[in-house]
Design a protein around this motif. Structure first.
Motif, mmCIF file in Angstrom:
data_model
loop_
_atom_site.group_PDB
_atom_site.id
_atom_site.type_symbol
_atom_site.label_atom_id
_atom_site.label_comp_id
_atom_site.label_asym_id
_atom_site.label_seq_id
_atom_site.Cartn_x
_atom_site.Cartn_y
_atom_site.Cartn_z
ATOM 1 N N ILE A 78 0.850 -1.203 0.000
ATOM 2 C CA ILE A 78 0.000 0.000 0.000
ATOM 3 C C ILE A 78 0.880 1.247 0.000
ATOM 4 N N ALA A 79 1.905 1.269 0.848
ATOM 5 C CA ALA A 79 2.795 2.434 0.935
ATOM 6 C C ALA A 79 3.481 2.702 -0.398
ATOM 7 N N GLU A 80 3.943 1.647 -1.045
ATOM 8 C CA GLU A 80 4.624 1.817 -2.336
ATOM 9 C C GLU A 80 3.672 2.384 -3.395
ATOM 10 N N ILE A 81 2.468 1.879 -3.430
ATOM 11 C CA ILE A 81 1.502 2.327 -4.435
ATOM 12 C C ILE A 81 1.149 3.797 -4.249
ATOM 13 N N ILE A 82 0.901 4.206 -3.008
ATOM 14 C CA ILE A 82 0.452 5.585 -2.807
ATOM 15 C C ILE A 82 1.589 6.560 -2.523
ATOM 16 N N VAL A 148 -3.100 -5.712 -7.331
ATOM 17 C CA VAL A 148 -2.872 -7.162 -7.300
ATOM 18 C C VAL A 148 -1.394 -7.451 -7.521
ATOM 19 N N GLN A 149 -0.794 -6.818 -8.534
ATOM 20 C CA GLN A 149 0.613 -7.059 -8.838
ATOM 21 C C GLN A 149 1.522 -6.607 -7.690
ATOM 22 N N ALA A 150 1.224 -5.452 -7.103
ATOM 23 C CA ALA A 150 2.046 -4.948 -5.992
ATOM 24 C C ALA A 150 1.963 -5.888 -4.793
ATOM 25 N N PHE A 151 0.760 -6.377 -4.486
ATOM 26 C CA PHE A 151 0.608 -7.300 -3.361
ATOM 27 C C PHE A 151 1.376 -8.593 -3.631
ATOM 28 N N GLN A 152 1.274 -9.098 -4.856
ATOM 29 C CA GLN A 152 2.003 -10.321 -5.208
ATOM 30 C C GLN A 152 3.507 -10.091 -5.157
ATOM 31 N N ASP A 153 3.965 -8.942 -5.650
ATOM 32 C CA ASP A 153 5.403 -8.636 -5.639
ATOM 33 C C ASP A 153 5.958 -8.567 -4.219
ATOM 34 N N LYS A 154 5.137 -8.163 -3.266
ATOM 35 C CA LYS A 154 5.593 -8.065 -1.876
ATOM 36 C C LYS A 154 5.504 -9.400 -1.137
ATOM 37 N N GLY A 155 5.001 -10.435 -1.812
ATOM 38 C CA GLY A 155 4.968 -11.758 -1.190
ATOM 39 C C GLY A 155 3.583 -12.318 -0.934
ATOM 40 N N LEU A 156 2.553 -11.556 -1.235
ATOM 41 C CA LEU A 156 1.179 -12.044 -1.059
ATOM 42 C C LEU A 156 0.746 -12.705 -2.368
ATOM 43 N N SER A 160 -5.710 -12.733 -5.674
ATOM 44 C CA SER A 160 -6.203 -12.885 -7.042
ATOM 45 C C SER A 160 -7.039 -11.697 -7.497
ATOM 46 N N ASN A 161 -7.529 -10.915 -6.552
ATOM 47 C CA ASN A 161 -8.330 -9.749 -6.912
ATOM 48 C C ASN A 161 -8.345 -8.795 -5.721
ATOM 49 N N VAL A 162 -8.492 -7.520 -6.024
ATOM 50 C CA VAL A 162 -8.603 -6.500 -4.993
ATOM 51 C C VAL A 162 -9.756 -5.588 -5.371
#
Length: 185
Positions: A78-82, A148-156, A160-162
């Motif tokens: 979340i921090a990276e995205i915003i 979705v991609q950011a969450f996956q990149d961080k290890g989550l 599959s959807n947000v």
């Protein structure tokens, strides 16, 4: 033959070269000089003045699975995205949510069929009121696939959807107290 003139005597031998004495490396400290004070600490950041509160649904995990490590990963994403520091993001609450989306998944993997849906409430604190609108715009305008991609990149990796919020709650500091009335003459 006349006597030869006396020969001049040879110059006296030079004394061996002795280097001049070197000064002491450092003068001894004067008893009247106080020690220098330690450097002052860096200034504290200004107090939090404003922020946003928002929520989202994250498909792929249950609330029980969202341990401290997964919450840290979520905060970092979340921090990276915003565009803020992870220390500015707080997860306020994570609860299991239900959705018809779970039944309509395209994926047929066992994990996907058993995965949960969590409702995440979070806050982002900022130091300046001017930052609130930028964060709100970023939260609302960013595509779901980016989250979705950011969450996956961080290890989550099971996200599959947000379902990201379409609005956020902004909070601001209270207004300053009114000035006292002028005193009578």
């Amino acid at each position: 033959p006349p006597p030869s003139p006396p020969r001049p005597s040879p110059p006296p031998p030079s004394p061996p070269h002795v280097p001049p004495p070197s000064p002491p490396p450092f003068p001894p400290p004067s008893p009247s000089m106080p020690p220098s004070p330690p450097p002052s600490p860096p200034p504290s950041p200004p107090p939090v003045q404003a922020g946003i509160q928002a929520d989202m649904d994250v498909d792929g995990y249950s609330a029980e699975e969202f341990d401290d490590e997964k919450q840290r990963m979520l905060i970092e994403a979340i921090a990276e995205i915003i565009g803020v520091f992870p220390s500015q993001v707080t997860i306020d609450n994570i609860t299991d949510a239900t959705s018809s989306k779970k039944r309509r998944r395209r994926s047929t993997s066992r994990r996907s069929l058993l995965a949960g849906l969590v409702h995440v409430q979070f806050s982002v604190a900022v130091n300046y009121v001017e930052e609130v609108q930028n964060i709100e715009d970023t939260v609302i305008e960013t595509e779901t696939s980016v989250f979705v991609q950011a969450f996956q990149d961080k290890g989550l990796s099971d996200v599959s959807n947000v379902a990201w919020p379409t609005s956020v709650v902004k909070y601001y500091p209270p207004p300053p107290p009114p000035s006292p009335p002028p005193s009578p003459p």
